[in-house]
Scaffold this motif. Structure first.
Motif, PDB file in Angstrom:
ATOM      1  N   UNK A   1     -15.402  -0.890   5.431  1.00  0.00           N
ATOM      2  CA  UNK A   1     -16.064  -0.039   6.418  1.00  0.00           C
ATOM      3  C   UNK A   1     -15.409   1.332   6.535  1.00  0.00           C
ATOM      4  N   UNK A   2     -14.106   1.402   6.239  1.00  0.00           N
ATOM      5  CA  UNK A   2     -13.381   2.669   6.326  1.00  0.00           C
ATOM      6  C   UNK A   2     -13.484   3.481   5.034  1.00  0.00           C
ATOM      7  N   UNK A   3     -14.237   2.977   4.055  1.00  0.00           N
ATOM      8  CA  UNK A   3     -14.421   3.690   2.792  1.00  0.00           C
ATOM      9  C   UNK A   3     -13.417   3.318   1.724  1.00  0.00           C
ATOM     10  N   UNK A   4     -12.376   2.555   2.072  1.00  0.00           N
ATOM     11  CA  UNK A   4     -11.381   2.155   1.082  1.00  0.00           C
ATOM     12  C   UNK A   4     -12.043   1.295   0.010  1.00  0.00           C
ATOM     13  N   UNK A   5     -11.608   1.466  -1.240  1.00  0.00           N
ATOM     14  CA  UNK A   5     -12.221   0.774  -2.372  1.00  0.00           C
ATOM     15  C   UNK A   5     -11.218  -0.103  -3.106  1.00  0.00           C
ATOM     16  N   UNK A   6     -11.689  -1.262  -3.538  1.00  0.00           N
ATOM     17  CA  UNK A   6     -10.909  -2.140  -4.410  1.00  0.00           C
ATOM     18  C   UNK A   6     -11.743  -2.362  -5.665  1.00  0.00           C
ATOM     19  N   UNK A   7     -11.194  -1.916  -6.796  1.00  0.00           N
ATOM     20  CA  UNK A   7     -11.822  -2.156  -8.091  1.00  0.00           C
ATOM     21  C   UNK A   7     -11.177  -3.392  -8.692  1.00  0.00           C
ATOM     22  N   UNK A   8     -11.973  -4.360  -9.069  1.00  0.00           N
ATOM     23  CA  UNK A   8     -11.479  -5.562  -9.735  1.00  0.00           C
ATOM     24  C   UNK A   8     -11.967  -5.531 -11.168  1.00  0.00           C
ATOM     25  N   UNK A   9     -11.058  -5.650 -12.106  1.00  0.00           N
ATOM     26  CA  UNK A   9     -11.395  -5.568 -13.531  1.00  0.00           C
ATOM     27  C   UNK A   9     -10.915  -6.827 -14.222  1.00  0.00           C
ATOM     28  N   UNK A  10     -11.838  -7.565 -14.831  1.00  0.00           N
ATOM     29  CA  UNK A  10     -11.486  -8.790 -15.544  1.00  0.00           C
ATOM     30  C   UNK A  10     -10.787  -8.454 -16.858  1.00  0.00           C
ATOM     31  N   UNK A  11      -9.624  -9.069 -17.066  1.00  0.00           N
ATOM     32  CA  UNK A  11      -8.872  -8.858 -18.301  1.00  0.00           C
ATOM     33  C   UNK A  11      -8.654 -10.180 -19.051  1.00  0.00           C
ATOM     34  N   UNK A  12      -9.271 -11.245 -18.581  1.00  0.00           N
ATOM     35  CA  UNK A  12      -9.198 -12.523 -19.284  1.00  0.00           C
ATOM     36  C   UNK A  12      -8.168 -13.481 -18.721  1.00  0.00           C
ATOM     37  N   UNK A  13      -8.339 -14.757 -19.026  1.00  0.00           N
ATOM     38  CA  UNK A  13      -7.489 -15.803 -18.433  1.00  0.00           C
ATOM     39  C   UNK A  13      -6.055 -15.837 -18.948  1.00  0.00           C
ATOM     40  N   UNK A  14      -5.755 -15.170 -20.064  1.00  0.00           N
ATOM     41  CA  UNK A  14      -4.403 -15.222 -20.618  1.00  0.00           C
ATOM     42  C   UNK A  14      -3.551 -13.992 -20.279  1.00  0.00           C
ATOM     43  N   UNK A  15      -4.137 -13.011 -19.627  1.00  0.00           N
ATOM     44  CA  UNK A  15      -3.396 -11.793 -19.287  1.00  0.00           C
ATOM     45  C   UNK A  15      -2.299 -12.118 -18.278  1.00  0.00           C
ATOM     46  N   UNK A  16      -1.156 -11.453 -18.423  1.00  0.00           N
ATOM     47  CA  UNK A  16      -0.032 -11.711 -17.518  1.00  0.00           C
ATOM     48  C   UNK A  16       0.239 -10.503 -16.640  1.00  0.00           C
ATOM     49  N   UNK A  17       1.000 -10.723 -15.588  1.00  0.00           N
ATOM     50  CA  UNK A  17       1.413  -9.662 -14.663  1.00  0.00           C
ATOM     51  C   UNK A  17       2.915  -9.794 -14.465  1.00  0.00           C
ATOM     52  N   UNK A  18       3.689  -9.258 -15.418  1.00  0.00           N
ATOM     53  CA  UNK A  18       5.140  -9.436 -15.322  1.00  0.00           C
ATOM     54  C   UNK A  18       5.750  -8.668 -14.151  1.00  0.00           C
ATOM     55  N   UNK A  19       6.524  -9.382 -13.355  1.00  0.00           N
ATOM     56  CA  UNK A  19       7.242  -8.759 -12.247  1.00  0.00           C
ATOM     57  C   UNK A  19       8.416  -7.982 -12.824  1.00  0.00           C
ATOM     58  N   UNK A  20       8.698  -6.856 -12.244  1.00  0.00           N
ATOM     59  CA  UNK A  20       9.833  -6.061 -12.683  1.00  0.00           C
ATOM     60  C   UNK A  20       9.494  -4.992 -13.692  1.00  0.00           C
ATOM     61  N   UNK A  21       8.242  -4.943 -14.143  1.00  0.00           N
ATOM     62  CA  UNK A  21       7.824  -3.876 -15.042  1.00  0.00           C
ATOM     63  C   UNK A  21       7.409  -2.682 -14.206  1.00  0.00           C
ATOM     64  N   UNK A  22       7.331  -1.519 -14.812  1.00  0.00           N
ATOM     65  CA  UNK A  22       6.965  -0.337 -14.039  1.00  0.00           C
ATOM     66  C   UNK A  22       5.530  -0.446 -13.553  1.00  0.00           C
TER      67      UNK A  22
END
Length: 164
Positions: free
Chosen positions: A72-93
Motif C-alpha cells: 500500500x505504501x508503494x514498496x516493491x518486492x521482485x521475486x525471481x525464480x532461479x531454480x531449486x538448486x541455487x544457493x544463498x551462501x552466507x558471508x558473501x558480499x
C-alpha cells in the motif's frame, strides 16, 4: 522523526546527528530511500504466496519466472525464480538480510503467526526497546520482522546474530 541520542564511546558506533532520519528520508527528505528489493528464490509462485500473506502486499505482475509484489505504501518486492538448486551462501558480499517493520503490535503478532504457520520455527531476538522475529521463506531464506521500527526506537546496538 529526528533525534539526537548519546551513544557510549565505541569505535564501531557513533551518535546519530539531530537531522538523521532513521527510516524514511524519501521524497522531500534528505536522501534516497529504499523503494524495492529483489529476492532470488527457488519457486516464485510459492514465494509470492508467502510474501503476499506475510507483508500484506498485492501481486502487480506475474510472469513464468518472476513476480512483482507491491504494498500500500508503494514498496516493491521482485521475486525471481532461479531454480531449486541455487544457493544463498552466507558471508558473501551483497545484502544478507532484509528486516521488515510491522505496522503495529497487532501486525507484529499477525506476522509471527504467519511465520509460525508457514515455517514452523520462529526465533525471537530482543534488542533495546524492540523485538525481531525470524523465520524462513519457502526457499529457506531468512525473513525478519521487527517491532517497533527504527523510526520509533533508535537502533543503538548491532545484534550479533546478524553479523557473525
Amino acid at each position: 522523526m529526528s533525534y539526537t541520542q548519546e551513544v557510549p564511546a565505541d569505535p564501531h558506533s557513533a551518535a546519530l546527528p539531530a537531522h538523521a532520519h532513521t527510516a524514511v528520508a524519501g521524497p522531500g527528505g534528505r536522501g534516497p530511500w529504499l523503494a524495492s528489493v529483489v529476492v532470488f528464490v527457488h519457486d516464485h509462485d510459492a514465494s509470492a504466496d508467502f510474501y503476499q500473506e506475510l507483508l500484506s502486499m498485492q501481486v502487480a505482475v506475474r510472469t513464468p519466472s518472476a513476480t512483482l509484489l507491491v504494498g500500500d505504501n508503494g514498496f516493491q518486492v521482485y521475486l525471481r525464480a532461479v531454480g531449486p538448486r541455487a544457493s544463498h551462501p552466507v558471508g558473501h558480499i551483497g545484502a544478507q538480510y532484509v528486516i521488515w517493520t510491522a505496522d503495529g503490535p497487532d501486525d507484529f503478532q499477525r506476522c509471527q503467526r504467519v511465520l509460525e504457520a508457514r515455517c514452523g520455527h520462529v526465533n525471537t531476538t530482543h534488542g533495546e526497546g524492540f523485538t525481531v522475529i525470524e523465520g524462513r521463506d519457502p526457499s529457506g531464506l531468512p525473513v525478519l520482522v521487527a517491532y517497533p521500527g527504527p523510526d520509533e526506537v533508535a537502533r543503538l546496538e548491532i545484534i550479533s546474530r546478524y553479523y557473525v
